[in-house]
Design an enzyme around this catalytic site. Structure first.
Site, mmCIF file in Angstrom:
data_model
loop_
_atom_site.group_PDB
_atom_site.id
_atom_site.type_symbol
_atom_site.label_atom_id
_atom_site.label_comp_id
_atom_site.label_asym_id
_atom_site.label_seq_id
_atom_site.Cartn_x
_atom_site.Cartn_y
_atom_site.Cartn_z
ATOM 1 N N GLY A 40 35.904 39.301 41.982
ATOM 2 C CA GLY A 40 35.264 38.331 41.063
ATOM 3 C C GLY A 40 34.153 37.574 41.972
ATOM 4 N N THR A 41 33.177 37.164 41.241
ATOM 5 C CA THR A 41 32.244 36.448 42.126
ATOM 6 C C THR A 41 31.905 34.974 41.936
ATOM 7 O OG1 THR A 41 30.664 37.332 40.546
ATOM 8 C CG2 THR A 41 31.027 38.621 42.587
#
Lengths: 259, 227
Positions: A40-41
């Site tokens: 996830g960023t």
């Protein structure tokens, strides 16, 4: 007679460890560095006049490829708080599940909710638990925000990989685009008088900035109708910001920049 | 070493059952009733801290009469078992029938094997769009599946007379709360009146998402009783 099990306390994780050690998630005993997995960023949170906002883009990467276009990284944990995740998605989602269950379990056994401070400490403990996995390449970087009913205001906590819980901030962002989002929030954040509309614009602008500079952060996917996740935490609970409002904020931000 | 006295199983069972019943008879009853919004559960409870009704899981509530420390241990066991099941399978896999069986086995074992039986009677309620469930579990592990309404403790014959006479399909929450109050009052006829300021009331509200258990605060209860 003693009822089954040895553990008599109010923590779900401790209960698992004592009576069902086989069910405790264990990511630490393998070397994951050569394995491709979902990451996830960018997630961010900021305080505004009536509470807090937490927002995140929807992209998950798998190496240099797109893993998922519509992953959720901002989770409602209970009636007053949310957790945002960046980093290795597998253990992060497991941590969200465990954290939610830990708070619910405590509330049901004790008959009242943990204090805000208590919740943050439990999360800190979970992150520390993940340290062996983090050393093997599974780093989870959570963000915690919520409305502290005892103090009557919203609070944000940031953590590092060792579970260190650091001074509360009024805004923060973590993940691969975290630094870009933070720089953006730094310019738009106002300590007083930030209304809901302005705060949503600030959050959306920060996500747009992160997506501009960081290849791993996604933007508004208008063709597919995939927009960032954005949740509000106020004294009346946790709610989602509707997509129309996100689109409005996006239009406002882009118009301001004459794009 | 002397020869142990022989006690026939019938005698042992009777003695223990009598002992347990005596303990339970000291407690005040609990009633639970189907209504248009789910299930309402009511008990007379003078303590604000020691609860008789509690949440187990999304759709499941626990209530008990008898000895507090004993049913409190059973309640905690139920929460742990339910959370564990939800964690290892899914939230939808946590069902009342399974929990009721678990309690029945535990109480049955305790009744025959231990020095003294548990002096408790448990009611496990589950709200479900198709059919609400009520499982009543006695001190010896006897389990009964009830429909539409159930009670534990007190004068169960009197309570059931009231419920049978007045319960209707689709009654409102206010009507159900008033009916519960009247049933508890009838049971109390021998031992004084019901104190409406000391009612512990909770609902399993089928309209809520996720966790459906909610306690009603005193003002809400007053409003519903007066409505």
């Amino acid at each position: 007679m003693n009822l089954p099990g040895n553990y008599r306390g109010s923590s779900f994780i401790e209960f698992l460890k004592a009576d069902h050690p086989d069910l405790v998630p264990d990511f630490g005993s393998h070397d994951w560095s050569s394995v491709q997995m979902m990451h996830g960023t960018t997630v961010l949170a900021l305080v505004y006049q009536d509470g807090a906002i937490m927002a995140g883009d929807r992209l998950a990467t798998e190496g240099h490829a797109v893993g998922t276009r519509d992953i959720e990284k901002v989770f409602r944990i209970d009636d007053s708080c949310c957790m945002g995740i960046a980093g290795a998605a597998g253990p992060a989602v497991e941590m969200v599940r465990m954290f939610g269950l830990e708070l619910e379990h405590f509330q049901k056994l004790e008959g009242h909710t943990l204090t805000y401070e208590g919740k943050a400490n439990r999360l800190s403990f979970l992150i520390r638990q993940n340290l062996p996995a983090a050393m093997q390449g599974l780093v989870v970087m959570p963000l915690f925000a919520g409305f502290d009913a005892d103090k009557g205001r919203a609070r944000i906590y940031k953590f590092d990989v060792t579970g260190g819980r650091f001074a509360e901030t009024d805004y923060y962002s973590t993940g691969s685009g975290g630094k870009d989002a933070r720089s953006s929030l730094k310019k738009s954040f106002r300590p007083t008088g930030m209304t809901l509309g302005v705060a949503i614009e600030a959050a959306i602008e920060a996500l747009i900035d992160a997506a501009d500079e960081d290849t791993a952060t996604g933007g508004f996917d208008l063709a597919r109708g995939i927009y960032p996740t954005c949740k509000l935490m106020t004294k009346s609970g946790v709610e989602d910001v509707p997509p129309e409002e996100l689109l409005r904020a996006r239009e406002t931000v882009l118009a301001r920049r004459e794009i | 070493m002397g020869t142990p006295f022989y006690v026939s199983p019938e005698q042992m069972y009777q003695d223990r059952a009598e002992y347990a019943r005596k303990g339970i008879a000291k407690g005040r009853p609990i009633v639970a009733i189907d209504n248009a919004e789910g299930i309402v559960i009511m008990a007379e409870n003078r303590s604000a801290g020691l609860r008789k009704i509690a949440e187990i899981y999304d759709c499941i509530a626990f209530s008990a009469v008898g000895k507090f420390d004993e049913y409190e241990n059973l309640r905690k066991h139920g929460v742990r078992a339910a959370d564990l099941r939800g964690f290892s399978f899914s939230r939808e896999d946590v069902v009342a029938a399974n929990l009721a069986n678990d309690y029945s086995t535990l109480l049955g074992t305790i009744f025959t094997r231990e020095m003294k039986p548990y002096e408790v009677e448990i009611l496990v309620c589950e709200v479900n769009p198709e059919r609400n469930s009520y499982f009543q579990i006695l001190y010896d592990g006897t389990i009964t599946d009830r429909r539409h309404y159930a009670s534990v403790g007190g004068d169960s014959d009197e309570i059931h007379k009231v419920l049978q006479e007045r319960w209707k399909e689709g009654m409102s929450l206010a009507e159900a709360v008033q009916l519960a109050r009247d049933a508890l009052t009838r049971s109390n006829n021998g031992s004084g009146t019901l104190d409406e300021e000391c009612l512990e009331v909770a609902v399993l509200d089928s309209r809520r998402d996720g966790r459906k258990f909610r306690r009603l605060v005193r003002d809400e209860v007053r409003g519903l009783l007066g409505a």
